[in-house]
Design a protein around this motif. Structure first.
Motif, PDB file in Angstrom:
ATOM      1  N   ASN A   4       0.796  -1.227   0.000  1.00 27.28           N
ATOM      2  CA  ASN A   4       0.000   0.000   0.000  1.00 27.28           C
ATOM      3  C   ASN A   4       0.831   1.282   0.000  1.00 27.28           C
ATOM      4  OD1 ASN A   4      -2.347  -1.555   0.021  1.00 27.28           O
ATOM      5  ND2 ASN A   4      -2.302  -1.700   2.244  1.00 27.28           N
ATOM      6  N   ILE A   5       2.032   1.227  -0.499  1.00 31.62           N
ATOM      7  CA  ILE A   5       2.847   2.428  -0.654  1.00 31.62           C
ATOM      8  C   ILE A   5       2.824   2.787  -2.136  1.00 31.62           C
ATOM      9  CG2 ILE A   5       5.151   3.425  -0.470  1.00 31.62           C
ATOM     10  CD1 ILE A   5       5.701   1.466   1.806  1.00 31.62           C
ATOM     11  N   THR A   6       2.283   3.954  -2.443  1.00 32.14           N
ATOM     12  CA  THR A   6       2.268   4.383  -3.837  1.00 32.14           C
ATOM     13  C   THR A   6       3.552   5.139  -4.130  1.00 32.14           C
ATOM     14  OG1 THR A   6       1.044   6.357  -3.230  1.00 32.14           O
ATOM     15  CG2 THR A   6      -0.239   4.492  -4.008  1.00 32.14           C
ATOM     16  N   TYR A   7       4.044   4.979  -5.320  1.00 32.67           N
ATOM     17  CA  TYR A   7       5.294   5.618  -5.701  1.00 32.67           C
ATOM     18  C   TYR A   7       5.239   6.043  -7.161  1.00 32.67           C
ATOM     19  CZ  TYR A   7       6.144   0.818  -7.264  1.00 32.67           C
ATOM     20  OH  TYR A   7       6.033  -0.411  -7.839  1.00 32.67           O
ATOM     21  N   THR A   8       6.098   6.967  -7.523  1.00 30.40           N
ATOM     22  CA  THR A   8       6.192   7.466  -8.881  1.00 30.40           C
ATOM     23  C   THR A   8       7.521   7.016  -9.463  1.00 30.40           C
ATOM     24  OG1 THR A   8       4.944   9.411  -8.191  1.00 30.40           O
ATOM     25  CG2 THR A   8       6.071   9.541 -10.300  1.00 30.40           C
ATOM     26  N   ILE A   9       7.478   6.485 -10.667  1.00 30.87           N
ATOM     27  CA  ILE A   9       8.706   6.029 -11.319  1.00 30.87           C
ATOM     28  C   ILE A   9       9.046   6.995 -12.443  1.00 30.87           C
ATOM     29  CG2 ILE A   9       9.786   4.200 -12.672  1.00 30.87           C
ATOM     30  CD1 ILE A   9       7.949   2.214 -11.322  1.00 30.87           C
ATOM     31  N   THR A  10      10.292   7.452 -12.445  1.00 31.58           N
ATOM     32  CA  THR A  10      10.796   8.236 -13.565  1.00 31.58           C
ATOM     33  C   THR A  10      11.967   7.478 -14.164  1.00 31.58           C
ATOM     34  OG1 THR A  10      12.221   9.509 -12.105  1.00 31.58           O
ATOM     35  CG2 THR A  10      10.099  10.474 -12.634  1.00 31.58           C
ATOM     36  N   LYS A  11      11.912   7.305 -15.471  1.00 38.18           N
ATOM     37  CA  LYS A  11      12.982   6.594 -16.169  1.00 38.18           C
ATOM     38  C   LYS A  11      13.772   7.583 -17.013  1.00 38.18           C
ATOM     39  CE  LYS A  11      11.172   1.941 -16.377  1.00 38.18           C
ATOM     40  NZ  LYS A  11      11.025   0.779 -17.251  1.00 38.18           N
ATOM     41  N   SER A  12      15.075   7.342 -17.084  1.00 42.97           N
ATOM     42  CA  SER A  12      15.951   8.225 -17.841  1.00 42.97           C
ATOM     43  C   SER A  12      16.991   7.391 -18.579  1.00 42.97           C
ATOM     44  CB  SER A  12      16.634   9.211 -16.898  1.00 42.97           C
ATOM     45  OG  SER A  12      17.621   9.943 -17.579  1.00 42.97           O
ATOM     46  N   ARG A  13      17.318   7.800 -19.789  1.00 43.91           N
ATOM     47  CA  ARG A  13      18.364   7.105 -20.542  1.00 43.91           C
ATOM     48  C   ARG A  13      19.743   7.380 -19.955  1.00 43.91           C
ATOM     49  NH1 ARG A  13      17.796   9.258 -26.219  1.00 43.91           N
ATOM     50  NH2 ARG A  13      16.568  10.827 -25.190  1.00 43.91           N
ATOM     51  N   ARG A  14      19.902   8.527 -19.311  1.00 41.90           N
ATOM     52  CA  ARG A  14      21.205   8.900 -18.767  1.00 41.90           C
ATOM     53  C   ARG A  14      21.490   8.266 -17.405  1.00 41.90           C
ATOM     54  NH1 ARG A  14      22.074  15.176 -19.348  1.00 41.90           N
ATOM     55  NH2 ARG A  14      24.010  14.485 -18.426  1.00 41.90           N
ATOM     56  N   ARG A  15      20.457   7.851 -16.720  1.00 42.72           N
ATOM     57  CA  ARG A  15      20.634   7.272 -15.384  1.00 42.72           C
ATOM     58  C   ARG A  15      21.178   5.854 -15.499  1.00 42.72           C
ATOM     59  NH1 ARG A  15      19.399   8.967 -10.403  1.00 42.72           N
ATOM     60  NH2 ARG A  15      19.110   7.349  -8.853  1.00 42.72           N
ATOM     61  N   ARG A  16      22.129   5.504 -14.612  1.00 44.21           N
ATOM     62  CA  ARG A  16      22.768   4.190 -14.660  1.00 44.21           C
ATOM     63  C   ARG A  16      22.466   3.306 -13.453  1.00 44.21           C
ATOM     64  NH1 ARG A  16      22.594   4.176 -19.341  1.00 44.21           N
ATOM     65  NH2 ARG A  16      23.972   5.402 -20.591  1.00 44.21           N
ATOM     66  N   ASN A  17      21.864   3.875 -12.417  1.00 39.40           N
ATOM     67  CA  ASN A  17      21.554   3.071 -11.236  1.00 39.40           C
ATOM     68  C   ASN A  17      20.143   3.383 -10.754  1.00 39.40           C
ATOM     69  OD1 ASN A  17      22.027   5.597 -10.315  1.00 39.40           O
ATOM     70  ND2 ASN A  17      23.710   5.072  -8.965  1.00 39.40           N
ATOM     71  N   LEU A  18      19.655   2.573  -9.857  1.00 41.46           N
ATOM     72  CA  LEU A  18      18.300   2.692  -9.336  1.00 41.46           C
ATOM     73  C   LEU A  18      18.341   3.454  -8.023  1.00 41.46           C
ATOM     74  CD1 LEU A  18      15.581   1.605 -10.265  1.00 41.46           C
ATOM     75  CD2 LEU A  18      16.004  -0.421  -8.945  1.00 41.46           C
TER      76      LEU A  18
END
Length: 101
Positions: A4-18
């Motif tokens: 029950n924890i809502t979260y927002t995901i943003t994806k980027s081509r430049r990002r290399r880690n989570l």
């Protein structure tokens, strides 16, 4: 979604880690590289679930304590009456004094 924890995901081509970020308003933001799929992101969030929940509890506790007001008796300064009101500011660890007529 994890427990029950809502979260927002943003994806980027430049990002290399989570990365996971919990902001002061209690929102959870997940930043991920574009090549990761949802299954890998969910697995990482399950590993970080305890940390996320502890951060959310800290934020809730902070919100409750920030709202505390301590009022005391009135006092006089140069003939005018004032009421003391202290506001706890936990983030800066400072007590703010407001004078009200």
């Amino acid at each position: 979604m994890i427990k029950n924890i809502t979260y927002t995901i943003t994806k980027s081509r430049r990002r290399r880690n989570l990365g996971v970020q919990v902001s002061n308003d209690g929102s959870v933001l997940v930043s991920a590289p574009s090549f990761l799929n949802q299954k890998e992101i969910n697995a990482y969030l399950l590993e970080q679930e305890d940390w996320i929940e502890s951060q959310l509890t800290i934020i809730e506790k902070r919100k409750k304590e920030e709202a505390e007001f301590i009022k005391e008796n009135a006092f006089y300064y140069l003939g005018d009456g004032y009421e003391k009101a202290y506001i706890k500011a936990l983030k800066k660890r400072v007590l703010k004094l407001e004078l009200q007529e």
